[in-house]
Design a protein around this motif. Structure first.
Motif, PDB file in Angstrom:
ATOM      1  N   GLN A 155       0.822  -1.205   0.000  1.00 22.10           N
ATOM      2  CA  GLN A 155       0.000   0.000   0.000  1.00 22.10           C
ATOM      3  C   GLN A 155       0.861   1.262   0.000  1.00 22.10           C
ATOM      4  N   ALA A 156       2.077   1.142   0.513  1.00 26.17           N
ATOM      5  CA  ALA A 156       3.016   2.272   0.485  1.00 26.17           C
ATOM      6  C   ALA A 156       3.849   2.268  -0.794  1.00 26.17           C
ATOM      7  N   ASN A 157       3.457   1.438  -1.761  1.00 27.61           N
ATOM      8  CA  ASN A 157       4.117   1.343  -3.071  1.00 27.61           C
ATOM      9  C   ASN A 157       5.552   0.837  -2.952  1.00 27.61           C
ATOM     10  N   MET A 158       5.744  -0.112  -2.037  1.00 33.14           N
ATOM     11  CA  MET A 158       7.041  -0.772  -1.885  1.00 33.14           C
ATOM     12  C   MET A 158       6.826  -2.287  -1.905  1.00 33.14           C
ATOM     13  N   PRO A 159       7.751  -3.037  -2.514  1.00 27.16           N
ATOM     14  CA  PRO A 159       7.583  -4.487  -2.606  1.00 27.16           C
ATOM     15  C   PRO A 159       7.712  -5.172  -1.254  1.00 27.16           C
ATOM     16  N   CYS A 160       7.123  -6.353  -1.150  1.00 31.32           N
ATOM     17  CA  CYS A 160       7.205  -7.158   0.070  1.00 31.32           C
ATOM     18  C   CYS A 160       8.653  -7.546   0.344  1.00 31.32           C
ATOM     19  N   ARG A 161       9.037  -7.477   1.623  1.00 35.10           N
ATOM     20  CA  ARG A 161      10.389  -7.866   2.036  1.00 35.10           C
ATOM     21  C   ARG A 161      10.415  -9.223   2.712  1.00 35.10           C
ATOM     22  N   GLY A 162       9.258  -9.815   2.980  1.00 32.97           N
ATOM     23  CA  GLY A 162       9.231 -11.186   3.485  1.00 32.97           C
ATOM     24  C   GLY A 162       9.115 -11.353   4.973  1.00 32.97           C
ATOM     25  N   CYS A 163       8.660 -10.334   5.715  1.00 33.58           N
ATOM     26  CA  CYS A 163       8.706 -10.401   7.176  1.00 33.58           C
ATOM     27  C   CYS A 163       7.717 -11.391   7.781  1.00 33.58           C
ATOM     28  N   PHE A 164       6.731 -11.849   7.007  1.00 36.79           N
ATOM     29  CA  PHE A 164       5.790 -12.841   7.544  1.00 36.79           C
ATOM     30  C   PHE A 164       6.298 -14.263   7.362  1.00 36.79           C
ATOM     31  N   GLY A 165       7.493 -14.399   6.801  1.00 39.74           N
ATOM     32  CA  GLY A 165       8.114 -15.708   6.715  1.00 39.74           C
ATOM     33  C   GLY A 165       7.495 -16.600   5.654  1.00 39.74           C
ATOM     34  N   PRO A 166       7.946 -17.850   5.608  1.00 40.06           N
ATOM     35  CA  PRO A 166       7.520 -18.760   4.545  1.00 40.06           C
ATOM     36  C   PRO A 166       6.077 -19.204   4.675  1.00 40.06           C
ATOM     37  N   VAL A 167       5.487 -19.513   3.546  1.00 42.66           N
ATOM     38  CA  VAL A 167       4.169 -20.135   3.530  1.00 42.66           C
ATOM     39  C   VAL A 167       4.292 -21.528   4.128  1.00 42.66           C
ATOM     40  N   GLN A 168       3.208 -22.036   4.677  1.00 46.74           N
ATOM     41  CA  GLN A 168       3.223 -23.351   5.314  1.00 46.74           C
ATOM     42  C   GLN A 168       3.796 -24.417   4.374  1.00 46.74           C
ATOM     43  N   ASP A 169       4.631 -25.282   4.931  1.00 50.36           N
ATOM     44  CA  ASP A 169       5.273 -26.402   4.232  1.00 50.36           C
ATOM     45  C   ASP A 169       6.409 -25.972   3.303  1.00 50.36           C
ATOM     46  N   MET A 170       6.716 -24.681   3.229  1.00 49.85           N
ATOM     47  CA  MET A 170       7.916 -24.263   2.504  1.00 49.85           C
ATOM     48  C   MET A 170       9.145 -24.650   3.325  1.00 49.85           C
ATOM     49  N   PHE A 171      10.124 -25.221   2.669  1.00 55.31           N
ATOM     50  CA  PHE A 171      11.305 -25.693   3.369  1.00 55.31           C
ATOM     51  C   PHE A 171      12.287 -24.565   3.645  1.00 55.31           C
ATOM     52  N   ASP A 172      12.423 -23.643   2.701  1.00 57.34           N
ATOM     53  CA  ASP A 172      13.400 -22.561   2.817  1.00 57.34           C
ATOM     54  C   ASP A 172      12.857 -21.379   2.026  1.00 57.34           C
ATOM     55  N   GLN A 173      12.457 -20.304   2.725  1.00 60.57           N
ATOM     56  CA  GLN A 173      11.803 -19.176   2.068  1.00 60.57           C
ATOM     57  C   GLN A 173      12.680 -18.551   0.997  1.00 60.57           C
ATOM     58  N   GLY A 174      13.951 -18.329   1.307  1.00 60.38           N
ATOM     59  CA  GLY A 174      14.836 -17.690   0.346  1.00 60.38           C
ATOM     60  C   GLY A 174      15.022 -18.530  -0.903  1.00 60.38           C
ATOM     61  N   ALA A 175      15.233 -19.838  -0.720  1.00 62.00           N
ATOM     62  CA  ALA A 175      15.421 -20.726  -1.868  1.00 62.00           C
ATOM     63  C   ALA A 175      14.166 -20.787  -2.724  1.00 62.00           C
ATOM     64  N   GLU A 176      13.006 -20.808  -2.065  1.00 59.78           N
ATOM     65  CA  GLU A 176      11.741 -20.828  -2.802  1.00 59.78           C
ATOM     66  C   GLU A 176      11.570 -19.543  -3.608  1.00 59.78           C
ATOM     67  N   ALA A 177      11.930 -18.402  -3.012  1.00 63.51           N
ATOM     68  CA  ALA A 177      11.801 -17.128  -3.716  1.00 63.51           C
ATOM     69  C   ALA A 177      12.755 -17.053  -4.904  1.00 63.51           C
ATOM     70  N   ILE A 178      13.987 -17.508  -4.712  1.00 64.57           N
ATOM     71  CA  ILE A 178      14.956 -17.512  -5.806  1.00 64.57           C
ATOM     72  C   ILE A 178      14.461 -18.374  -6.957  1.00 64.57           C
ATOM     73  N   SER A 179      13.904 -19.539  -6.616  1.00 64.10           N
ATOM     74  CA  SER A 179      13.391 -20.441  -7.648  1.00 64.10           C
ATOM     75  C   SER A 179      12.220 -19.824  -8.396  1.00 64.10           C
ATOM     76  N   ALA A 180      11.284 -19.229  -7.636  1.00 63.94           N
ATOM     77  CA  ALA A 180      10.089 -18.648  -8.267  1.00 63.94           C
ATOM     78  C   ALA A 180      10.450 -17.456  -9.144  1.00 63.94           C
ATOM     79  N   ILE A 181      11.264 -16.562  -8.617  1.00 61.22           N
ATOM     80  CA  ILE A 181      11.618 -15.354  -9.360  1.00 61.22           C
ATOM     81  C   ILE A 181      12.561 -15.695 -10.515  1.00 61.22           C
ATOM     82  N   GLY A 182      13.461 -16.654 -10.275  1.00 63.14           N
ATOM     83  CA  GLY A 182      14.373 -17.073 -11.337  1.00 63.14           C
ATOM     84  C   GLY A 182      13.648 -17.616 -12.543  1.00 63.14           C
ATOM     85  N   SER A 183      12.503 -18.277 -12.319  1.00 60.66           N
ATOM     86  CA  SER A 183      11.741 -18.841 -13.434  1.00 60.66           C
ATOM     87  C   SER A 183      11.076 -17.765 -14.285  1.00 60.66           C
TER      88      SER A 183
END
Length: 331
Positions: free
Chosen positions: A258-286
């Motif tokens: 809402q402040a026109n800034m991207p999410c930084r991830g402070c709510f942590g991984p979605v349930q059953d995600m093993f590693d938030q950073g690795a999941e983000a790299i994989s998703a964004i990399g694709s």
């Protein structure tokens, strides 16, 4: 039921914003006072650590622990509170995942102490003295907490019943905690142990921009927020801005968006995600590259140059719980 529950609040390795988020309840604090007696909150009321030590095991109904664990004192507080509380809540991102303090795991404790007490330009320490757990001065032994080799999240040192993420937890989620306190007082069924008091879906599912996202999303290049004019109606990823929304649990109220800034991830991984950073790299990399002319041999080196802080971008809040969670020196 007239009997109030007993509530304890403790501050460990954190900035103090989580305590402020409780005060942000404003008049809703009266609801908390109606439901609970605060029996320990040393940052806000006149409680001493000795008061907590004197309490009997399981004599406190709910304990809120905010902050990561980096020192022996913080570990002792976690153990004391866990033994005395029937329900233990990891309150905020630092307690839940290690938080921003967890980024210190990129360095050894020796490197950190040397930087702080010797290497900074403003430091005047000709004898190169560093803090130690104990030292004798004028015949008396003075002690300090031990500085551990790494930052840990609360659930890495004690059992945690509930997680309330956020940096700090937003007003709506703190109200969820008030509801949990109310339900506990009234004997209602509580969520299963281990539950995170937030959504089970990624932030993208509730993001107001997702309905306007292109069918074929691609990221031709990476920008930093100050480098472009950010379209307030367009997906950040489509604009080349790294947004952690695809790998971050929803429920924050998308305040940053809402402040026109991207999410930084402070709510942590979605349930059953093993590693938030690795999941983000994989998703964004694709999504990297132009769908019509994808040349990874040209694109990837440029992306690597443009992405100035990969670790701080993808593991800003969760490095302490990542697969590779700390710097290790092979001795």
């Amino acid at each position: 039921m007239d009997t109030k529950i007993k509530l304890a609040i403790n501050w460990a390795g954190a900035c103090g914003g989580c305590d402020v988020s409780i005060l942000d309840l404003a008049e809703k604090l009266l609801d908390v006072v109606e439901l609970a007696d605060i029996v320990y909150w040393p940052v806000a009321l006149d409680f001493k650590r000795s008061d907590l030590i004197r309490m009997e095991p399981h004599s406190i109904d709910i304990g809120l622990f905010n902050g990561a664990v980096r020192t022996s004192e913080q570990l002792e507080d976690a153990l004391l509170l866990r033994e005395r509380c029937k329900i233990m809540v990891a309150f905020g991102s630092c307690a839940s995942f290690g938080g921003i303090p967890g980024l210190a795991n990129c360095f050894t404790s020796e490197e950190i102490l040397r930087t702080v007490y010797q290497d900074t330009a403003s430091t005047n320490n000709p004898q190169q003295i560093q803090p130690t757990p104990s030292v004798e001065v004028n015949g008396k032994m003075l002690t300090l907490p031990e500085f551990f080799p790494a930052v840990q999240a609360l659930n890495q040192v004690v059992d945690v019943d509930y997680f309330l993420p956020g940096c700090p937890p937003p007003f709506e989620r703190v109200l969820d905690l008030v509801t949990l306190v109310k339900n506990y007082r009234e004997g209602a069924n509580l969520p299963p142990a281990g539950t995170t008091l937030a959504l089970d879906k990624a932030l993208c599912f509730e993001c107001p921009r997702q309905q306007r996202m292109s069918q074929q999303l691609s990221i031709p290049e990476i920008h930093r927020p100050h480098e472009i004019f950010i379209d307030p109606d367009k997906c950040f990823l489509e604009q080349g801005l790294i947004c952690m929304g695809p790998a971050t649990r929803g429920g924050c109220g998308f305040t940053c968006i809402q402040a026109n800034m991207p999410c930084r991830g402070c709510f942590g991984p979605v349930q059953d995600m093993f590693d938030q950073g690795a999941e983000a790299i994989s998703a964004i990399g694709s999504l990297l590259g132009d769908n019509d002319d994808y040349k990874p041999q040209q694109l990837i080196p440029k992306i690597a140059r443009d992405l100035k802080d990969p670790l701080g971008t993808f593991y800003r809040f969760t490095l302490a719980q990542a697969i590779l969670s700390r710097k290790v020196i092979d001795t």
